[in-house]
Design a protein around this motif. Sequence first.
Motif, mmCIF file in Angstrom:
data_model
loop_
_atom_site.group_PDB
_atom_site.id
_atom_site.type_symbol
_atom_site.label_atom_id
_atom_site.label_comp_id
_atom_site.label_asym_id
_atom_site.label_seq_id
_atom_site.Cartn_x
_atom_site.Cartn_y
_atom_site.Cartn_z
ATOM 1 N N GLY A 70 42.722 34.917 39.070
ATOM 2 C CA GLY A 70 41.639 33.935 39.065
ATOM 3 C C GLY A 70 41.264 33.549 40.481
ATOM 4 N N ALA A 71 40.199 32.773 40.595
ATOM 5 C CA ALA A 71 39.750 32.267 41.895
ATOM 6 C C ALA A 71 39.933 30.754 41.928
ATOM 7 N N LEU A 72 40.387 30.270 43.057
ATOM 8 C CA LEU A 72 40.584 28.834 43.245
ATOM 9 C C LEU A 72 39.244 28.176 43.559
ATOM 10 N N LEU A 73 38.966 27.088 42.830
ATOM 11 C CA LEU A 73 37.800 26.247 43.114
ATOM 12 C C LEU A 73 38.353 24.911 43.584
ATOM 13 N N GLU A 74 38.093 24.567 44.824
ATOM 14 C CA GLU A 74 38.705 23.381 45.430
ATOM 15 C C GLU A 74 37.619 22.454 45.971
ATOM 16 N N ILE A 75 37.712 21.194 45.586
ATOM 17 C CA ILE A 75 36.818 20.170 46.134
ATOM 18 C C ILE A 75 37.643 19.273 47.040
ATOM 19 N N GLN A 76 37.230 19.168 48.283
ATOM 20 C CA GLN A 76 37.968 18.354 49.258
ATOM 21 C C GLN A 76 36.989 17.872 50.319
ATOM 22 N N GLN A 77 36.954 16.560 50.513
ATOM 23 C CA GLN A 77 36.095 15.966 51.543
ATOM 24 C C GLN A 77 34.635 16.432 51.411
ATOM 25 N N THR A 84 35.128 24.760 48.059
ATOM 26 C CA THR A 84 35.685 25.994 48.603
ATOM 27 C C THR A 84 36.116 26.892 47.454
ATOM 28 N N MET A 85 35.763 28.169 47.539
ATOM 29 C CA MET A 85 36.193 29.160 46.556
ATOM 30 C C MET A 85 37.050 30.192 47.276
ATOM 31 N N VAL A 86 38.232 30.467 46.716
ATOM 32 C CA VAL A 86 39.185 31.370 47.370
ATOM 33 C C VAL A 86 39.712 32.376 46.356
ATOM 34 N N ALA A 87 39.764 33.632 46.763
ATOM 35 C CA ALA A 87 40.373 34.685 45.948
ATOM 36 C C ALA A 87 41.198 35.580 46.857
#
Length: 366
Positions: free
Chosen positions: A156-163, A167-170
């Motif tokens: 899967g891909a990480l969906l990150e909300i910060q500040q 950000t989407m990371v794979a």
Amino acid sequence: MILHIEKEELIFGINTVQRAMAVKSTLPVLEGIYICADAKGLQLICTDLSLGIQTFLACDIEEEGKVVLPGRLFAEIVRKLPDGDVDITIDDNLNVTIQCMGSRTKMKGLDPETFPDLAEVSDASSFTIAQPVLKDMIRQTIFAVATDETRPILTGALLEIQQNNLTMVALDGYRLALRKEALSAPSEEKQIVIPGKSLSEIGKLLDDDGDDVHIMSQDTHVMVEIKNTRVIARLLDGEFIKYRQIMPTDHHTRVQVAARDLFDSIDRASLMAREGKNNLVRFQISENKLILTSNSEMGDVYEEIPIAMEGQDLEIAFNARYFTDVLKIMDDETINLDFTTNISPCVVNPVEGDKFSYLVLPVRIY
């Protein structure tokens, strides 16, 4: 149930929901399309239990009702109908009649009560993003999602909300893809991991110039609202790799190069590299030029590209496919390549800003 709908509208709805239809399931109802006509309008739903897609269509409902129709057969029947309005009638015994112009087909439906309900997702944790932006983020990271089930969280891909940043990371162990965008409004800090298959299907539903997308998530599911369509995906369990810890913080060599020139050169070099055992392309960096070479029993290739260079000379090698996978999704004309040693990953960054970062692991040179 009696309804009248334009053929093209019905085909659009079928094409939308079929992306979530199960293939060769032990539950036949999951290979069907759930059709419900009620006060809300006409809705179509497909689900394979990990991904569900629901869409609402414009039509004339004469009599309410619901049924599940064999998905692939129903889709083929509708696509081959003559152009015009389609009339669908379903009696109390789930006998279905599909009529258009002089064409009429009868088929047996399945019990709609056996069709699983889609997960409910509240909007307590949500954000909004433009369709083309989300589509680009998916396109520029999905290639790095792992296909090997050895570490399920990496499929899967990480969906990150910060500040206020999304950000989407794979990553798959050979390369890492990171895309970042600023959100237009503050949102709760959050981390979720969306299966690569589900994310890929979401990307296919997005338009290059469509309305904003509303995304809601909770512990087990995420819901993406795109106009009259809802996509509900089960999230992956587990903790994603702490990707910031593997991002290099400095470099000894920096190369500024035209992305298209680099892609074309690696692509040509890979023709010969593929004839070898490891698809290896060597980079030799010195005196403001990048020399790429590859060889096999069939012959060898030499490519020379002008670059702007800072730092130390370097010789390093990569699997050609892993590098071209990164370069083929590039929109920037010029990019930076940052190197530390010949056994450390190459980091591909924009010349300005931090919109993306890609890591590509090298191949050891013996």
